[in-house]
Design a protein around this motif. Structure first.
Motif, short mmCIF file in Angstrom:
data_model
loop_
_atom_site.label_atom_id
_atom_site.label_comp_id
_atom_site.label_asym_id
_atom_site.label_seq_id
_atom_site.Cartn_x
_atom_site.Cartn_y
_atom_site.Cartn_z
N ALA A 133 0.82 -1.22 0.00
CA ALA A 133 0.00 0.00 0.00
C ALA A 133 0.85 1.26 0.00
N LEU A 134 2.16 1.14 0.26
CA LEU A 134 3.02 2.31 0.36
C LEU A 134 3.02 3.19 -0.89
N PRO A 135 3.08 2.62 -2.12
CA PRO A 135 3.06 3.51 -3.30
C PRO A 135 1.80 4.37 -3.37
N GLN A 136 0.65 3.77 -3.08
CA GLN A 136 -0.60 4.54 -3.10
C GLN A 136 -0.65 5.53 -1.95
N LEU A 137 -0.15 5.11 -0.78
CA LEU A 137 -0.13 6.02 0.36
C LEU A 137 0.80 7.20 0.12
N GLY A 138 1.82 6.99 -0.72
CA GLY A 138 2.74 8.08 -1.02
C GLY A 138 2.04 9.27 -1.65
N TYR A 139 1.06 9.01 -2.54
CA TYR A 139 0.33 10.11 -3.17
C TYR A 139 -0.55 10.83 -2.16
N VAL A 140 -1.12 10.06 -1.23
CA VAL A 140 -1.93 10.68 -0.18
C VAL A 140 -1.06 11.56 0.71
N VAL A 141 0.14 11.06 1.05
CA VAL A 141 1.07 11.84 1.87
C VAL A 141 1.50 13.11 1.14
N LEU A 142 1.74 13.00 -0.17
CA LEU A 142 2.12 14.17 -0.96
C LEU A 142 1.01 15.22 -0.96
N LEU A 143 -0.23 14.77 -1.16
CA LEU A 143 -1.36 15.68 -1.14
C LEU A 143 -1.54 16.32 0.24
N MET A 144 -1.32 15.51 1.29
CA MET A 144 -1.41 16.05 2.65
C MET A 144 -0.33 17.09 2.91
N PHE A 145 0.87 16.85 2.36
CA PHE A 145 1.95 17.83 2.53
C PHE A 145 1.59 19.16 1.86
N ILE A 146 0.96 19.07 0.69
CA ILE A 146 0.55 20.30 -0.01
C ILE A 146 -0.45 21.08 0.85
N ILE A 147 -1.43 20.36 1.42
CA ILE A 147 -2.42 21.03 2.27
C ILE A 147 -1.73 21.62 3.50
N PHE A 148 -0.82 20.87 4.10
CA PHE A 148 -0.06 21.37 5.25
C PHE A 148 0.69 22.64 4.87
N TYR A 149 1.34 22.63 3.72
CA TYR A 149 2.17 23.76 3.30
C TYR A 149 1.32 25.02 3.09
#
Length: 264
Positions: A133-149
């Motif tokens: 699941a890590l590859p798919q979770l990576g996109y979620v983490v990236l999107l979350m980082f954008i929202i955080f930023y």
């Protein structure tokens, strides 16, 4: 002779009682490692040393059984869990005392507890699901980082004069937002900014909705979906290993033919 030994060892490897024994030894290994962190008497130290030798020999014996009983020995070390078990067992053979690798040997003995994962199939499915699941979770983490930023930049521009320790720059603001996402006394932060900007409530509520609710549910959904696929793959593999009805009928015919030939 060899095939007979291989079949017996393969049956032993798949035996539930033997699996329980292996799990019990792993638990004893964990307790023995934990006991070494306390101040022990000389007799207790001697007991832990004996247990350590027994556990290491047992793991070597269990690994040997799995290797001999494996149908495809060439692919034995191509499986990740087999490689992990082999490394742990081999490094556990390093003597702890009077050795330059004593620290490494002690650290590896801690990782023997992880062998519980390689022994229990259900735990293997859980870990394999997380890894896949890590590859798919990576996109979620990236999107979350954008929202955080985005929210951190906004918070730093708006609230830095209110509390520089929490909103002084974008890095500190992201750390503050992580505290808000985990609900760690986030209301104190909220009420502090609401005294100056009453509508900052919208800032916090929308951020919590995106991160704590939306993204968290995305992560859960991805992991559950991959886990279900792993369970289906495990069930399919189990069915493939079981003899089919046609094969059983063929074997019964052969046995019947042999019995009829003997009676004649």
């Amino acid at each position: 002779m060899y095939q007979s030994i291989k079949m017996n060892l393969n049956a032993l490897k798949n035996n539930k009682i033997f699996e329980l024994i292996v799990v019990s030894v792993i638990i004893i290994s964990a307790l023995e490692i934990g006991a070494k962190t306390f101040q022990l008497t000389d007799s207790a130290v001697s007991l832990t040393e004996i247990l350590d030798v027994f556990i290491t020999v047992f793991f070597l014996f269990e690994l040997t059984i799995r290797f001999i009983g494996d149908d495809d020995k060439r692919s034995f070390l191509k499986k990740g869990w087999n490689v992990f078990d082999t490394l742990v067992v081999m490094i556990s053979l390093i003597p702890i005392d009077n050795s330059e690798m004593a620290l490494l040997a002690r650290l590896v003995r801690i990782f023997r507890v992880l062998r519980m994962i390689s022994v229990v199939p259900e735990l293997r499915i859980l870990i394999n699901s997380l890894i896949k699941a890590l590859p798919q979770l990576g996109y979620v983490v990236l999107l979350m980082f954008i929202i955080f930023y985005i929210y951190a930049a906004f918070g730093s521009f708006m609230f830095s004069q209110i509390n520089p320790k929490l909103w002084g720059d974008i890095a500190i603001s992201m750390l503050t937002l992580f505290r808000v996402m985990t609900f760690e006394d986030w209301t104190d932060i909220q009420y502090e900014t609401m005294e100056v900007y009453p509508y900052s409530l919208i800032f916090y509520l929308t951020f919590i909705f995106f991160t704590a609710f939306a993204f968290l549910n995305m992560v859960i959904g991805i992991v559950v979906n991959v886990m279900e696929e792993e369970h289906q793959a495990a069930r399919a593999e189990k069915v493939e290993k079981q003899p089919t009805l046609i094969e059983l009928q063929q074997e019964l015919k052969e046995i019947k033919a042999l019995l009829m030939a003997q009676n004649k």
